[in-house]
Structure formats: C-alpha cells, structure tokens
Design an enzyme around this catalytic site. Sequence first.
Site, short mmCIF file in Angstrom:
data_model
loop_
_atom_site.label_atom_id
_atom_site.label_comp_id
_atom_site.label_asym_id
_atom_site.label_seq_id
_atom_site.Cartn_x
_atom_site.Cartn_y
_atom_site.Cartn_z
N ASP A 88 0.83 -1.20 0.00
CA ASP A 88 0.00 0.00 0.00
C ASP A 88 0.87 1.25 0.00
OD1 ASP A 88 0.99 -0.30 2.58
OD2 ASP A 88 -0.96 -0.68 3.48
N ASN A 122 -7.06 -2.53 14.35
CA ASN A 122 -8.46 -2.76 14.00
C ASN A 122 -8.62 -4.00 13.11
OD1 ASN A 122 -7.47 -1.93 11.54
ND2 ASN A 122 -8.67 -0.05 11.40
N HIS A 174 -6.94 -4.59 10.28
CA HIS A 174 -6.69 -4.41 8.83
C HIS A 174 -5.41 -5.12 8.41
CE1 HIS A 174 -4.29 -0.33 9.32
NE2 HIS A 174 -3.48 -1.35 9.43
N GLU A 208 -9.41 -1.87 5.40
CA GLU A 208 -9.99 -1.55 6.70
C GLU A 208 -11.20 -2.45 6.98
OE1 GLU A 208 -8.15 0.16 8.44
OE2 GLU A 208 -7.68 2.17 7.70
P1 PGA Z 1 2.75 -1.25 12.38
O1 PGA Z 1 1.53 -1.29 11.37
O2 PGA Z 1 3.74 -2.24 11.90
O3 PGA Z 1 3.24 0.15 12.30
O4 PGA Z 1 2.19 -1.60 13.73
C1 PGA Z 1 1.01 -2.50 10.94
C2 PGA Z 1 -0.22 -2.25 10.11
O5 PGA Z 1 -0.97 -1.30 10.41
O6 PGA Z 1 -0.46 -3.01 9.17
#
Ligand code: PGA
Length: 222
Positions: free
Chosen positions: A63, A123, A125, A130
């Site tokens: 992404d 959450n 995702h 999302e």
């Molecule tokens: P993070 O993010 O590695 O910064 O915790 C993971 C994500 O949101 O996919």
Amino acid sequence: MKIKILKDYNELSYTVADIVEEQIKREPISRFILPTGSTPHGLYKELVSRELDWGAVMTYNLDVYIMNPNHSQSYQTFMKENLFNKINIYPTNCQFPDRNVQSYEQRLKGIPADLCILGIGTNGHIAFNEPGSSFDSETRVVDLNEQTIEDNSRFFDSVDDVPKQAITMGLKTIMKSKKIVLIANGVHKYKILNVAMNGGITEKVPASILQKHNNVEVFYCD
Ligand code: PGA
C-alpha cells in the site's frame, strides 16, 4: 490457527529474514509482497546485513498513502531508506501501487507472489483493507479509518498531517500469494491477532480471511 510466539523482536526479525533468505536462495527470480510500518523495521535491517543477491527479485508493496512519494513519511521513502537503497535490487523491480490500479492488479494477477509479508493493524486491517473491506477486493483507492489515522499519527507532527486516503492491494489479491507470513509485535496487537486467527471469518476483521489460506505462518512477540 497457530500463532507462533517468539521470545523477542530480534527473534521475530531473523525468523522472517530466514524465510526470505531461503526463498531467494531457492528461487533467485522471486516475487515478494512487502509491508511498511514499524513492525518490519528489524526484518529489513536483518535482510540488509545478510547481503543476499536481490538482482532478480521483484517486489510489490502492499500500500501507499496518497501523498507526495518524496515526502519523508511516504511508503516509497520508507522502503528506499530501510531496504531498497541498501541492497542490489533494480529500482525498476520495486513496484508500488499507483492511481492506475488496474495496471498494478494485472502485474500481480498472472503470476502470484511467492511470499507476502504482512503486518496487522489494531483494527484488524491488513495493508489498508480496513474493517468492512470485501473479501473480493482488488487494488483500489480507500479512505483510511479513524483508528488507523490515529495509530499512524505517531509518524507525523500531528494527526491532521496523516493522509486520509491510500491505495491498497485488495484482500483477494493478497490471498493469491503462494505463501503468507503475518508479523505482529507488541501486547497491543495480541488481542486482535487472536480474534483474526481464531475467531469467526468476517469482513469486520479483514485479517480473518487468512484462515482460508493454506500456507500462512503467524509470528508474534510482546
Ligand atoms: P505497524 O503497522 O507495523 O506500524 O504496527 C502495521 C499495520 O498497520 O499493518
């Protein structure tokens, strides 16, 4: 699904680096789907230190924020600073989603990725899919959820500076990968990780789709 609990962040990083190394050595022409965020920092550091031959590797990022790709917090900058500028990969082999979402989707459609490495959001995702994202989703532009904007504000001066939109690979696209490795670090991730891996399979928890894949490894450390 089994969540492999590792002793610390170091072990998490080198365990996943071992999987990447093994893949590159077995198949020098490999295709990887790669994440950004804080979790893969150690993995990329470990990979850089191993001096592998990335000369025939293609990478596809999960992404990007919709923002200037040269911004210090863009995911393109993150990948250059943490991995691509430090290994012998061809810049043209490092692909990021762009507004031409169909083209990105096509590049991934014909030949599935050999290995997809994913983080998980608090959450549930994966990439920027999302809660509520369709299990049939492909690469597309999405609005970021409030929780994600809040979680990612730590990288910006203020929450208002966090981009509100992103381009993400879809859940269907991710699921085509031959192998998937999910990594999570920190007690704040354990609850959602457990719900995603061992609760119901539901679009409310996007990562729960991984229960339907036959080659997934999940690594966690506190
Ligand atoms: P993070 O993010 O590695 O910064 O915790 C993971 C994500 O949101 O996919």
